[in-house]
Design a protein around this motif. Structure first.
Motif, mmCIF file in Angstrom:
data_model
loop_
_atom_site.group_PDB
_atom_site.id
_atom_site.type_symbol
_atom_site.label_atom_id
_atom_site.label_comp_id
_atom_site.label_asym_id
_atom_site.label_seq_id
_atom_site.Cartn_x
_atom_site.Cartn_y
_atom_site.Cartn_z
ATOM 1 N N ALA A 76 0.874 -1.256 -0.036
ATOM 2 C CA ALA A 76 -0.010 -0.108 -0.134
ATOM 3 C C ALA A 76 0.743 1.270 -0.079
ATOM 4 O O ALA A 76 0.283 2.118 -0.570
ATOM 5 N N GLU A 77 2.010 1.063 0.530
ATOM 6 C CA GLU A 77 2.804 2.357 0.801
ATOM 7 C C GLU A 77 3.319 2.798 -0.852
ATOM 8 O O GLU A 77 3.494 4.122 -0.998
ATOM 9 N N HIS A 78 3.479 2.057 -1.654
ATOM 10 C CA HIS A 78 4.030 2.316 -2.926
ATOM 11 C C HIS A 78 3.113 3.286 -3.392
ATOM 12 O O HIS A 78 3.610 4.266 -4.448
ATOM 13 N N PHE A 79 1.808 3.297 -3.162
ATOM 14 C CA PHE A 79 0.611 4.174 -3.727
ATOM 15 C C PHE A 79 0.515 5.493 -2.993
ATOM 16 O O PHE A 79 -0.178 6.383 -3.432
ATOM 17 N N ARG A 80 1.242 5.677 -1.975
ATOM 18 C CA ARG A 80 0.917 6.915 -1.024
ATOM 19 C C ARG A 80 1.046 8.305 -1.659
ATOM 20 O O ARG A 80 0.144 9.000 -1.762
ATOM 21 N N PRO A 81 2.262 8.253 -2.452
ATOM 22 C CA PRO A 81 2.573 9.679 -3.316
ATOM 23 C C PRO A 81 1.362 9.881 -4.341
ATOM 24 O O PRO A 81 1.367 10.958 -4.967
ATOM 25 N N ILE A 82 0.929 8.677 -4.784
ATOM 26 C CA ILE A 82 0.032 8.702 -5.766
ATOM 27 C C ILE A 82 -1.542 9.213 -5.486
ATOM 28 O O ILE A 82 -1.920 10.060 -6.004
ATOM 29 N N ILE A 83 -1.810 8.614 -4.276
ATOM 30 C CA ILE A 83 -3.218 8.745 -3.783
ATOM 31 C C ILE A 83 -3.295 10.192 -2.903
ATOM 32 O O ILE A 83 -4.245 10.782 -3.055
ATOM 33 N N GLU A 84 -2.116 10.646 -2.499
ATOM 34 C CA GLU A 84 -1.984 11.752 -1.431
ATOM 35 C C GLU A 84 -2.874 12.919 -2.057
ATOM 36 O O GLU A 84 -3.804 13.672 -1.388
ATOM 37 N N PRO A 85 -2.469 13.457 -3.366
ATOM 38 C CA PRO A 85 -3.206 14.869 -3.656
ATOM 39 C C PRO A 85 -4.752 14.571 -4.089
ATOM 40 O O PRO A 85 -5.376 15.458 -4.124
ATOM 41 N N ILE A 86 -5.007 13.207 -4.187
ATOM 42 C CA ILE A 86 -6.506 12.975 -4.450
ATOM 43 C C ILE A 86 -7.274 12.267 -3.483
ATOM 44 O O ILE A 86 -8.456 11.758 -3.637
ATOM 45 N N ARG A 87 -6.683 12.119 -2.286
ATOM 46 C CA ARG A 87 -7.401 11.137 -1.103
ATOM 47 C C ARG A 87 -8.554 11.707 -0.877
ATOM 48 O O ARG A 87 -9.475 10.904 -0.217
ATOM 49 N N ASN A 88 -8.984 13.009 -0.975
ATOM 50 C CA ASN A 88 -10.191 13.635 -0.605
ATOM 51 C C ASN A 88 -11.450 13.479 -1.365
ATOM 52 O O ASN A 88 -12.618 13.769 -1.320
ATOM 53 N N LEU A 89 -11.155 12.968 -2.690
ATOM 54 C CA LEU A 89 -12.257 12.938 -3.911
ATOM 55 C C LEU A 89 -12.860 11.667 -3.421
ATOM 56 O O LEU A 89 -12.558 10.475 -2.699
ATOM 57 N N PRO A 90 -14.127 11.574 -3.968
ATOM 58 C CA PRO A 90 -14.879 10.244 -3.622
ATOM 59 C C PRO A 90 -14.325 8.911 -4.380
ATOM 60 O O PRO A 90 -13.623 8.849 -5.205
ATOM 61 N N ARG A 120 -4.899 6.942 -15.775
ATOM 62 C CA ARG A 120 -3.530 6.848 -15.751
ATOM 63 C C ARG A 120 -2.680 5.815 -15.762
ATOM 64 O O ARG A 120 -1.492 5.695 -15.871
ATOM 65 N N GLY A 121 -3.359 4.898 -16.149
ATOM 66 C CA GLY A 121 -2.639 3.294 -16.186
ATOM 67 C C GLY A 121 -2.085 2.908 -14.983
ATOM 68 O O GLY A 121 -1.329 2.070 -15.053
ATOM 69 N N VAL A 122 -2.615 3.399 -13.873
ATOM 70 C CA VAL A 122 -1.900 2.804 -12.623
ATOM 71 C C VAL A 122 -2.840 1.588 -12.223
ATOM 72 O O VAL A 122 -3.985 1.840 -12.128
ATOM 73 N N THR A 123 -2.231 0.377 -12.152
ATOM 74 C CA THR A 123 -3.173 -0.704 -12.034
ATOM 75 C C THR A 123 -2.758 -1.019 -10.455
ATOM 76 O O THR A 123 -1.916 -0.700 -9.929
ATOM 77 N N THR A 124 -3.820 -2.035 -9.975
ATOM 78 C CA THR A 124 -3.917 -2.417 -8.483
ATOM 79 C C THR A 124 -2.493 -3.261 -8.457
ATOM 80 O O THR A 124 -1.904 -3.807 -9.277
ATOM 81 N N PRO A 125 -2.337 -3.721 -7.051
ATOM 82 C CA PRO A 125 -1.047 -4.537 -6.974
ATOM 83 C C PRO A 125 -1.214 -5.889 -7.753
ATOM 84 O O PRO A 125 -0.035 -6.532 -7.990
ATOM 85 N N ARG A 126 -1.987 -6.431 -8.141
ATOM 86 C CA ARG A 126 -2.403 -7.532 -8.839
ATOM 87 C C ARG A 126 -2.505 -7.128 -10.313
ATOM 88 O O ARG A 126 -2.716 -8.401 -11.156
ATOM 89 N N GLY A 127 -2.126 -6.099 -10.746
ATOM 90 C CA GLY A 127 -2.194 -5.638 -12.034
ATOM 91 C C GLY A 127 -3.735 -5.496 -12.925
ATOM 92 O O GLY A 127 -3.711 -5.410 -14.199
ATOM 93 N N GLY A 128 -4.563 -5.202 -11.942
ATOM 94 C CA GLY A 128 -5.908 -5.059 -12.615
ATOM 95 C C GLY A 128 -6.530 -3.724 -12.556
ATOM 96 O O GLY A 128 -5.701 -2.874 -12.321
ATOM 97 N N LYS A 129 -7.809 -3.463 -12.947
ATOM 98 C CA LYS A 129 -8.542 -2.239 -12.579
ATOM 99 C C LYS A 129 -8.601 -1.829 -11.286
ATOM 100 O O LYS A 129 -9.346 -2.777 -10.534
ATOM 101 N N TRP A 130 -8.890 -0.644 -10.948
ATOM 102 C CA TRP A 130 -9.276 -0.158 -9.735
ATOM 103 C C TRP A 130 -10.942 -0.073 -9.628
ATOM 104 O O TRP A 130 -11.528 0.263 -10.508
ATOM 105 N N GLN A 131 -11.361 -0.520 -8.610
ATOM 106 C CA GLN A 131 -12.895 -0.422 -8.197
ATOM 107 C C GLN A 131 -12.955 0.532 -6.911
ATOM 108 O O GLN A 131 -11.860 0.698 -6.240
#
Length: 233
Positions: A171-185, A196-207
């Motif tokens: 999860a820490e790998h995603f902290r700098p990516i999530i930080e600026p947008i963490r207050n959005l729905p 942005r083409g950022v995949t989940t840790p298993r390489g899939g799409k985010w839900q």
């Protein structure tokens, strides 16, 4: 459209038989190419662990992809078309192996890192990933040792504790990516990550539910958004 070669790899035969890991990587590469103007001229798929000094020799599909990339890019600026992969660890988990590939002067593009990451930065990302794996392994060993010291049987409970430690590290790998947008729905965050083409840790799409779990792991508990709300709850 610029010509490119696609390389997809899973490290376990079971993943290769199911096709799930392969399909997720293929989808990520397809979306990346559509966004950045690449045309896949050939796709190479491999099911191989790829460990050790002779990893390239035991990965004939990667060798074939490199050969075709040179042929495809002959006469061009770099002398080879780029090879596009979904995640850096699909190329290798070993920084020395990746360094050896860079000497071949074939451009490797990692969809999750973007189109402008040069070979030097690939080395840096590989080194960071390798260090992160070492830390995860160390924390896993420490968690199991602590569980054993408490007299806990090293069955499912011990494994669960170790897996939680590993998930927290991922999860820490995603902290700098999530930080600026963490207050959005959460749903909006998932759409941004996918765009942005950022995949989940298993390489899939985010839900949205995955985003909420990620924010919880990163201890953004006070800011964790609902799935559809315009404001964090």
């Amino acid at each position: 459209m610029r010509p490119a070669v696609s390389y997809i790899r899973v490290s376990k035969p079971k993943q290769g038989r199911s096709g799930l890991g392969l399909e997720a990587q293929q989808a990520a590469i397809k979306a990346f190419c559509a966004q950045h103007g690449y045309s896949i001229e050939a796709e190479y798929r491999e099911v191989e662990t790829g460990k050790g000094a002779d990893a390239l020799e035991r990965r004939p599909e990667l060798a074939a992809a490199m050969k075709f990339a040179r042929k495809l890019g002959k006469g061009g600026k770099t002398g080879a078309a780029p090879i596009i992969i979904a995640k850096l660890d699909r190329l290798s988990r070993d920084v020395h192996f990746i360094s050896g590939l860079m000497v071949q002067r074939i451009p490797f593009i990692v969809t999750e890192l973007g189109p402008d990451v040069d070979p030097f930065m690939l080395h840096i990302h590989a080194a960071v990933a390798e260090k992160e794996r070492e830390r995860i392994a160390q924390r896993t060993r420490e968690a199991l040792t602590a569980a054993k010291a408490r007299g806990q049987l090293l069955g499912n409970p011990g494994i669960g504790e170790a897996r939680k430690a590993e998930a927290d590290q991922h999860a820490e790998h995603f902290r700098p990516i999530i930080e600026p947008i963490r207050n959005l729905p959460a749903k909006r965050i998932s759409m941004i990550l996918n765009d942005r083409g950022v995949t989940t840790p298993r390489g899939g799409k985010w839900q949205a539910t995955q985003v909420i779990r990620l924010l919880s792991r990163l201890q953004f508990s006070g800011d964790v958004p609902s799935v559809n709300s315009d404001r964090p709850t």
